[in-house]
Design an enzyme around this catalytic site. Structure first.
Site, mmCIF file in Angstrom:
data_model
loop_
_atom_site.group_PDB
_atom_site.id
_atom_site.type_symbol
_atom_site.label_atom_id
_atom_site.label_comp_id
_atom_site.label_asym_id
_atom_site.label_seq_id
_atom_site.Cartn_x
_atom_site.Cartn_y
_atom_site.Cartn_z
ATOM 1 N N ARG A 57 0.831 -1.051 0.005
ATOM 2 C CA ARG A 57 0.162 -0.096 -0.015
ATOM 3 C C ARG A 57 0.814 1.210 0.032
ATOM 4 O O ARG A 57 0.520 2.252 -0.686
ATOM 5 C CB ARG A 57 -0.788 -0.185 1.166
ATOM 6 C CG ARG A 57 -2.019 1.140 1.318
ATOM 7 C CD ARG A 57 -2.851 0.900 2.180
ATOM 8 N NE ARG A 57 -4.101 1.840 2.527
ATOM 9 C CZ ARG A 57 -4.088 2.912 3.370
ATOM 10 N NH1 ARG A 57 -2.990 3.077 4.310
ATOM 11 N NH2 ARG A 57 -5.097 3.747 3.251
ATOM 12 N N ILE A 83 -7.028 7.860 -0.433
ATOM 13 C CA ILE A 83 -6.844 6.368 -0.540
ATOM 14 C C ILE A 83 -7.578 5.985 0.495
ATOM 15 O O ILE A 83 -7.527 6.455 1.837
ATOM 16 C CB ILE A 83 -5.458 5.845 -0.415
ATOM 17 C CG1 ILE A 83 -5.289 4.330 -0.732
ATOM 18 C CG2 ILE A 83 -4.598 6.102 0.595
ATOM 19 C CD1 ILE A 83 -3.880 3.942 -0.727
ATOM 20 N N SER A 84 -8.669 5.055 0.468
ATOM 21 C CA SER A 84 -9.541 4.609 1.438
ATOM 22 C C SER A 84 -8.903 3.871 2.346
ATOM 23 O O SER A 84 -7.699 3.087 2.242
ATOM 24 C CB SER A 84 -10.781 3.745 0.686
ATOM 25 O OG SER A 84 -11.209 4.230 -0.259
ATOM 26 N N GLN A 85 -9.692 3.927 3.603
ATOM 27 C CA GLN A 85 -9.171 3.035 4.979
ATOM 28 C C GLN A 85 -9.080 1.568 4.625
ATOM 29 O O GLN A 85 -9.881 0.877 4.136
ATOM 30 C CB GLN A 85 -10.008 3.318 5.958
ATOM 31 C CG GLN A 85 -9.637 2.787 7.231
ATOM 32 C CD GLN A 85 -11.056 2.642 8.125
ATOM 33 O OE1 GLN A 85 -11.969 3.537 7.855
ATOM 34 N NE2 GLN A 85 -10.874 1.998 9.187
ATOM 35 N N PRO A 86 -7.882 0.939 5.005
ATOM 36 C CA PRO A 86 -7.899 -0.419 4.450
ATOM 37 C C PRO A 86 -8.774 -1.315 4.965
ATOM 38 O O PRO A 86 -9.553 -2.297 4.233
ATOM 39 C CB PRO A 86 -6.629 -0.712 5.377
ATOM 40 C CG PRO A 86 -5.920 0.215 5.448
ATOM 41 C CD PRO A 86 -6.622 1.383 5.454
#
Ligand code: SAH
Length: 234
Positions: A57, A83-86
């Protein structure tokens, strides 16, 4: 299981971006233990967890933020986007493949390219559309660097989908709107699944739509916050 990425020493990362950092993130997703000590829904799909364990990531964000890549948090990627939260990425991906692995997937909102790269490890064909050209160029560079050959991307307003490659077995929208555009449903196979954040700008329901024989029915997977789905390109 998951298709391999091309990972040399530079891609593997060191210290805060190392395999150990990724392993720790995966462990917290698996146990549902959030960074703030709260409990969230555990991620159960081993295919998703394994693909996320391998995918670096830190290569999808600016180097200045790389040390935070394996925190379970959304991060800025420039131009007002994130970038979205994992955990959210994992949950959406899990929901998308739970009732059978789709072959052809459309993503609306490429952003950093992380979600598309994750899908590329799991399914045969990924199509992704992004409205901001600068972000798309960076994402494409990342796909090349990681040897990802099964993602096709396009600079466009993704609310109209990608009709030339329809029907899709699954559609994933990674930006928020009050409703899902009807055009996307027309590009979804009858057995298909569509996952999208639906609601006002500050808080949305993550909905998974499936066809019940008569209509598309949305099931709530919980509350999320995404950047808005916007009209036009830039
Ligand atoms: N999936 C991304 C995160 C998405 S952030 C990732 O893994 O990093 C949402 C993205 O959707 C932003 O890059 C934004 O520019 C894009 N977006 C917003 N409206 C859009 C539209 N109408 N069509 C295509 N992309 C859109």
């Amino acid at each position: 299981m998951s298709r391999a990425f091309r990972l040399g020493p530079a891609e593997q990362g060191l210290g805060m971006t190392s395999q150990r950092a990724r392993d720790r993130l995966i462990e917290s997703l698996r146990s549902g233990r959030a960074a703030n000590g709260r409990q969230v829904e555990p991620i159960r799909d081993a295919r998703v967890l394994e693909a996320m364990r391998v995918l670096p990531r830190h290569l999808f964000i600016d180097e200045a933020l790389a040390s935070r890549a394996y925190e379970d948090t959304a991060l800025p990627i420039g131009l007002g986007q994130t970038i979205s939260q994992p955990w959210v990425v994992a949950r959406m991906t899990e929901a998308l493949i739970e009732h059978g692995l789709p072959r052809r997937v459309l993503e609306v909102g490429t952003g950093s390219g992380y979600q598309a790269a994750l899908l590329a490890a799991l399914v045969a064909e990924v199509y992704t559309v992004e409205r901001i050209d600068e972000l798309l160029r960076l994402a494409r560079r990342r796909f090349r660097r990681l040897g990802i050959g099964n993602v096709r991307s396009r600079h466009d307003d993704g609310r109209t989908g990608w009709p030339e490659h329809a029907p899709f077995d699954a559609i994933l929208v990674t930006a928020a709107a009050d409703a899902v555009d009807a055009q996307l449903f027309t590009q979804l196979a009858p057995h298909g699944v569509l996952v999208a954040p639906v609601g006002p700008p500050d808080l949305q329901q993550l909905l998974r739509f499936r066809f019940d024989g008569q209509q598309w029915v949305g099931e709530s997977l919980g509350l999320v916050t995404f950047v808005p789905l916007l009209a036009g390109v830039r």
